[in-house]
Design an enzyme around this catalytic site. Structure first.
Site: not given
Ligand SMILES: Cc1cc2nc3c(=O)[nH]c(=O)nc-3n(C[C@H](O)[C@H](O)[C@H](O)COP(=O)(O)OP(=O)(O)OC[C@H]3O[C@@H](n4cnc5c(N)ncnc54)[C@H](O)[C@@H]3O)c2cc1C
Length: 407
Positions: A140, A142, A144, A258, A294, A354, A378-379
């Site tokens: 999948f 999506l 970039e 999700r 406890q 530990g 996935e968000g």
């Molecule tokens: C192991 C792994 C597998 C993945 N597999 C796939 C896949 O199969 N296909 C695919 O398409 N993608 C995949 N992804 C991508 C994943 O969906 C993105 O990494 C994710 O959506 C976050 O995008 P980013 O890494 O660009 O972080 P950014 O968008 O740069 O976000 C960085 C930080 O900013 C925070 N942030 C963003 N918007 C806001 C806001 N409005 N307010 C406050 N904080 C915010 C985020 O929560 C995050 O903590 C994968 C990622 C990982 C790590």
């Protein structure tokens, strides 16, 4: 299978308990009997992870479990629609045994989800039976480099040229990147700005102009890559749904999967609690065992409460989707609560183990690394909070404004 009482919750139909028990028995045998299971995951290189993943996909397909990851009985699916509760139970069960086994199952569903939900008869007939048998691996695509959370900003371009579409751009963090046989790629067709200008296309891995630009090595290894498209031509018949519908299709796919990320987190948390119970009832100290203390009991109780809260939210969302009702808020709540909660539960389990808890490749140490990415992909958790708040505020506005604050 340890505690199965929750399978009697009203969210489930009788076949779900049978399904979960059978899969648990299969996974126990597969994980202990798998020839590749003895490999030390922490030290494997990309080829080993690829081999393990392919092995899991093949085994899951041969045993019929991948039928639950696709929709359409005529296309190899277990039923005509995706049984979200079965998908969640599958992920919870598999993740409890082995995170890579869960990953192999989940990605077949996520990678082919757009085809299951919105594909033509030809697209379904060509891809879904192979996905369900484990003969074709799906991805999948999506995200970039400059469009993760802000996914509507994606730039990968799709230009129509006669009866073909030409793709140019990059995708990154693509799970199964490097081993996938086909990818569902979301690209900008320019029908409209933002989310309305995105369409979905199926791109086979042997298409000219497609390449794996870089393999990505993460803390809990699984096949992951940056993909590049350079004048990559696919027939226009490879488009899923209408032009401009790609964003909607991606969101519909994520609404199913999700919730299943929440279920995977739940499986990891349950495994952590199992490990915590095993260690705390056997570790001798101060003239007794760890679980006599406890403070230990309080920690175990908090773990159990977090797990049950996450399970209730997860299976509410899954049940609600299976009723055909909107699930955006419920899926976001489940993902947020289950992934954040699992991180806490696993951390507590490491603490109870530990020094042994931080030793490479101990089960709790592996879980500690494996859970982390679930709070991001996935968000990310922050995005889930935004989704929940947006829905709350929209409902409040449509009900005529917020209730007056009480004094
Ligand atoms: C192991 C792994 C597998 C993945 N597999 C796939 C896949 O199969 N296909 C695919 O398409 N993608 C995949 N992804 C991508 C994943 O969906 C993105 O990494 C994710 O959506 C976050 O995008 P980013 O890494 O660009 O972080 P950014 O968008 O740069 O976000 C960085 C930080 O900013 C925070 N942030 C963003 N918007 C806001 C806001 N409005 N307010 C406050 N904080 C915010 C985020 O929560 C995050 O903590 C994968 C990622 C990982 C790590």
């Amino acid at each position: 299978m340890a505690d199965t009482q929750y399978l009697h919750w009203p969210f489930f139909a009788p076949h779900h308990a049978t399904f979960a028990a059978a899969l648990d028995a299969w996974a126990t045998q597969h994980v202990t009997g798998a020839p590749l299971a003895a490999d030390n995951l922490h030290h494997v290189d990309a080829r080993n992870v690829d081999a393990r993943c392919r092995h899991h996909v093949r085994a899951l397909g041969e045993s019929g479990w991948l039928r639950y990851a696709v929709a359409g009985a005529a296309y190899g699916g277990a039923a005509d629609t995706i049984d979200t509760r079965a998908v969640c139970l599958a992920r919870e069960t598999l993740a409890r045994h082995d995170a890579l086994l869960d990953f192999a199952f989940a990605m077949q569903g996520l990678g082919s989800g757009a085809i299951s939900l919105a594909g033509t008869h030809e697209q379904r007939a060509r891809y879904l039976p192979r996905v369900a048998r484990g003969d074709a691996i799906a991805a999948f695509a999506l995200s970039e480099p400059d469009a993760g959370s802000d996914v509507a900003a994606l730039q990968c371009a799709a230009t129509v040229d006669g009866d073909q579409v030409v793709l140019n751009g990059e995708k990154t963090w693509i799970s199964n990147g490097g081993i996938a046989d086909f990818h569902v790629v979301f690209a900008r067709t320019g029908d409209a700005p933002g989310a309305r200008g995105i369409s979905a296309f199926i791109v086979d891995a042997d298409t000219r102009g497609f390449e794996v630009a870089e393999r990505l090595d993460v803390m809990a290894p699984h096949p992951l890559a940056r993909l590049r498209f350079t004048n990559c031509r696919v027939p226009i018949s490879a488009r899923i749904g209408a032009s401009g519908e790609g964003f909607k299709i991606a969101m519909r796919t994520l609404d199913v999967f999700r919730t299943s990320v929440a279920a995977a987190a739940l499986g990891m948390a349950r495994r952590a609690l199992d490990e915590a119970l095993a260690r705390s009832t056997s570790r001798r100290l101060f003239g007794g065992v760890l679980s006599d203390l406890q403070l230990t009991q309080a920690s175990l109780a908090r773990m159990a409460i977090t797990i049950d809260s996450a399970a209730l939210l997860t299976y509410r969302a899954a049940w609600q989707r299976d009723q055909g009702r909107p699930v955006t808020r419920e899926a976001a709540m489940a993902k947020y609560a289950a992934t954040e909660g699992a991180q806490q539960v696993i951390d507590a389990a490491v603490q109870l183990w530990g020094g042994l808890g931080v030793l490479h490749d101990m089960p709790v140490e592996r879980l500690y690394r494996e859970i982390r990415a679930l709070r991001i992909y996935e968000g990310a958790s922050e995005v889930q909070q935004l989704i929940i708040a947006r829905e709350l505020l929209r409902d409040a506005a449509s009900a005529g404004g917020s209730p007056a604050p009480s004094t």
